[in-house]
Design a protein around this motif. Structure first.
Motif, PDB file in Angstrom:
ATOM      1  N   THR A 190      -7.899   6.624  41.173  1.00  0.00           N
ATOM      2  CA  THR A 190      -7.820   5.854  39.934  1.00  0.00           C
ATOM      3  C   THR A 190      -7.911   6.798  38.739  1.00  0.00           C
ATOM      4  O   THR A 190      -8.518   7.862  38.807  1.00  0.00           O
ATOM      5  CB  THR A 190      -8.943   4.804  39.840  1.00  0.00           C
ATOM      6  OG1 THR A 190     -10.208   5.460  39.677  1.00  0.00           O
ATOM      7  CG2 THR A 190      -8.987   3.935  41.085  1.00  0.00           C
ATOM      8  N   THR A 191      -7.297   6.366  37.634  1.00  0.00           N
ATOM      9  CA  THR A 191      -7.342   7.127  36.392  1.00  0.00           C
ATOM     10  C   THR A 191      -7.904   6.265  35.271  1.00  0.00           C
ATOM     11  O   THR A 191      -7.949   5.035  35.377  1.00  0.00           O
ATOM     12  CB  THR A 191      -5.944   7.627  36.003  1.00  0.00           C
ATOM     13  OG1 THR A 191      -5.010   6.530  36.049  1.00  0.00           O
ATOM     14  CG2 THR A 191      -5.469   8.702  36.962  1.00  0.00           C
ATOM     15  N   ASP A 192      -8.307   6.924  34.189  1.00  0.00           N
ATOM     16  CA  ASP A 192      -8.910   6.192  33.068  1.00  0.00           C
ATOM     17  C   ASP A 192      -7.882   5.499  32.186  1.00  0.00           C
ATOM     18  O   ASP A 192      -8.229   4.625  31.393  1.00  0.00           O
ATOM     19  CB  ASP A 192      -9.777   7.136  32.228  1.00  0.00           C
ATOM     20  CG  ASP A 192      -8.965   8.253  31.579  1.00  0.00           C
ATOM     21  OD1 ASP A 192      -7.896   8.609  32.117  1.00  0.00           O
ATOM     22  OD2 ASP A 192      -9.404   8.782  30.538  1.00  0.00           O
ATOM     23  N   VAL A 193      -6.613   5.899  32.305  1.00  0.00           N
ATOM     24  CA  VAL A 193      -5.534   5.268  31.535  1.00  0.00           C
ATOM     25  C   VAL A 193      -4.373   4.944  32.468  1.00  0.00           C
ATOM     26  O   VAL A 193      -4.285   5.470  33.584  1.00  0.00           O
ATOM     27  CB  VAL A 193      -5.035   6.199  30.403  1.00  0.00           C
ATOM     28  CG1 VAL A 193      -6.135   6.458  29.388  1.00  0.00           C
ATOM     29  CG2 VAL A 193      -4.500   7.512  30.969  1.00  0.00           C
ATOM     30  N   ASP A 194      -3.485   4.101  32.013  1.00  0.00           N
ATOM     31  CA  ASP A 194      -2.275   3.824  32.780  1.00  0.00           C
ATOM     32  C   ASP A 194      -1.494   5.116  32.977  1.00  0.00           C
ATOM     33  O   ASP A 194      -1.398   5.949  32.061  1.00  0.00           O
ATOM     34  CB  ASP A 194      -1.394   2.810  32.045  1.00  0.00           C
ATOM     35  CG  ASP A 194      -1.957   1.405  32.100  1.00  0.00           C
ATOM     36  OD1 ASP A 194      -2.896   1.173  32.875  1.00  0.00           O
ATOM     37  OD2 ASP A 194      -1.444   0.540  31.361  1.00  0.00           O
ATOM     38  N   ALA A 195      -0.934   5.291  34.166  1.00  0.00           N
ATOM     39  CA  ALA A 195      -0.232   6.529  34.467  1.00  0.00           C
ATOM     40  C   ALA A 195       0.803   6.312  35.560  1.00  0.00           C
ATOM     41  O   ALA A 195       0.730   5.357  36.329  1.00  0.00           O
ATOM     42  CB  ALA A 195      -1.226   7.611  34.892  1.00  0.00           C
ATOM     43  N   VAL A 196       1.773   7.215  35.614  1.00  0.00           N
ATOM     44  CA  VAL A 196       2.681   7.356  36.747  1.00  0.00           C
ATOM     45  C   VAL A 196       2.087   8.424  37.650  1.00  0.00           C
ATOM     46  O   VAL A 196       1.556   9.432  37.167  1.00  0.00           O
ATOM     47  CB  VAL A 196       4.090   7.760  36.277  1.00  0.00           C
ATOM     48  CG1 VAL A 196       4.942   8.208  37.455  1.00  0.00           C
ATOM     49  CG2 VAL A 196       4.764   6.601  35.559  1.00  0.00           C
TER      50      VAL A 196
END
Length: 395
Positions: free
Chosen positions: A46-52
């Motif tokens: 998981t990441t803290d912001v939306d990402a590809v």
């Protein structure tokens, strides 16, 4: 006056830095590996912001990771479109059995969505393979004479105690199994990572495959349905099967432990039709060649079967145990009751004709399986052995 001006400049500099645009996505949890097979695996983080997101894979040879462009595997859940989100699932496939690979995870965060529907991205961020090391993972071999795995269950969000159990674990395991009730409820999906998954991912270091079952407490809370976002199974459901060489495993879901109409559930639980559908699936998978040709057959379920027990345990006996009996299951591993118990197949507790072993809460169970026997040891938060048991397998 000079001090005032200096202080004012410092305040504005501080405000400017706080509003500065984030340059890269940050990993909050993971990576961890699921759905391991002879030819591939799934990486989740998981990441803290939306990402590809994508994963880069290299052979485990003497070349530096930057020696050449590495094979890239993308999150394909968008079916032709790169999915953008904070939870990333990348399937790596087409690999060789029993082979070690190096990999790194990559995330390209979204900085803005403009009015025309286009996306502006941050700089790509990923595993440090410049001064650091990539993750390493070994696919399953075609055959094994012995398997080792650890079981954790009923942690109920006590992450500090979970870490004590994790720290004492043996380093070389073929997989780990989270057997339900790792949280007490999922009122907010962030609890899944905060209460146990982040610690598990750190301990397993992206190299030890992890399988999981759903406990009854993981059906509770506003975000309970989001449990599926953090786990990957071959069926897309909490019940599934997998094989490692000659060893066959089936994972079951007893759902809630009280009747569906109980006041605690506020009318949102419909376990009976769900478990009935699962029972039909179970009969089919147990009739498969994969199961029939296995030398050892093991079941996992958070709730143990108990004929005169609570609703969930009794429902297990009625719907799920009979097909397991017919298939010749060798043992079942459960939790739920928060204490050590071995229910032998004598009819005193359930109608199972195989032993049902319950791991206590807040303890690690270490299991070693061969075609001849299943060896079981449990350890508490102090690392002390608390129970041992041996199941002889007659073949």
């Amino acid at each position: 006056m000079r001090k005032f001006i200096t202080l004012t400049l410092l305040v504005f500099a501080s405000l400017g830095s706080s509003f500065a645009q984030q340059s890269r996505a940050k990993v909050l949890c993971g990576p961890y590996v699921q759905s391991m097979s002879q030819t591939g695996f799934t990486v989740i983080w998981t990441t803290d912001v939306d990402a590809v997101a994508w994963v880069e894979v290299a052979p485990d040879d003497e070349s530096h990771f930057y020696n050449q462009e590495r094979d890239k595997y993308y999150d394909t859940r968008g079916h032709g479109i790169h999915p953008i989100g904070k939870i990333h699932k990348v399937v790596v496939d087409g690999l060789q059995p029993g082979t070690t690979y190096r990999y790194r995870i990559m995330s390209k965060g979204v900085s803005a969505y403009n009015g025309s529907g286009n996306v502006e991205y941050m700089k790509p961020a990923g595993t440090d393979v410049h001064r650091g090391q990539p993750f390493r993972i070994t696919t399953y071999k075609e055959d094994y004479d012995k398997l080792t795995f650890d079981i954790f269950n009923d942690i109920h969000g006590k992450d500090s105690l979970f870490n004590l159990i994790l720290n004492g674990a043996r380093p070389n395991r073929d997989f780990v199994f989270l057997n339900g009730d790792m949280t007490s409820n999922i009122s907010n999906e962030e609890l899944i990572a905060k209460m146990y998954l982040k610690s598990a991912a750190k301990s397993f270091n992206g190299s030890i495959p992890m399988f999981a079952s759903r406990g009854n407490h993981e059906l509770r809370g506003r975000d309970a349905v989001k449990w599926f976002d953090y786990f990957e199974t071959p069926t897309g459901a909490p019940y599934y099967s997998f094989s490692i060489g000659k060893f066959f495993f089936v994972v079951l879901d007893a759902c809630e432990d009280k009747p569906d109409t109980d006041i605690e559930y506020s009318g949102i639980v419909a376990s009976r039709p769900y478990v009935e559908r699962q029972a039909k699936w179970l009969k089919e998978v147990l009739a498969s060649e994969e199961c029939r040709n296995a030398e050892v057959r093991i079941a996992f379920c958070h709730v143990p079967p108990e004929t005169n027990g609570w609703y969930g345990a009794a429902q297990m006996c009625r719907l799920l145990v009979p097909p397991l009996n017919e298939a010749g299951i060798d043992a079942m591993f459960c939790g739920h009751i928060h204490r050590w118990r071995v229910a032998n197949p004598d009819g005193s507790i359930s109608n199972a004709n195989f032993p049902v072993v319950c791991n206590p809460n807040m303890q690690r169970m270490e299991v070693t399986v061969t075609p001849k026997a299943i060896e079981i040891n449990t350890f508490n938060t102090e690392g002390k052995s608390t129970n041992t048991h041996r199941i002889s397998l007659k073949k």
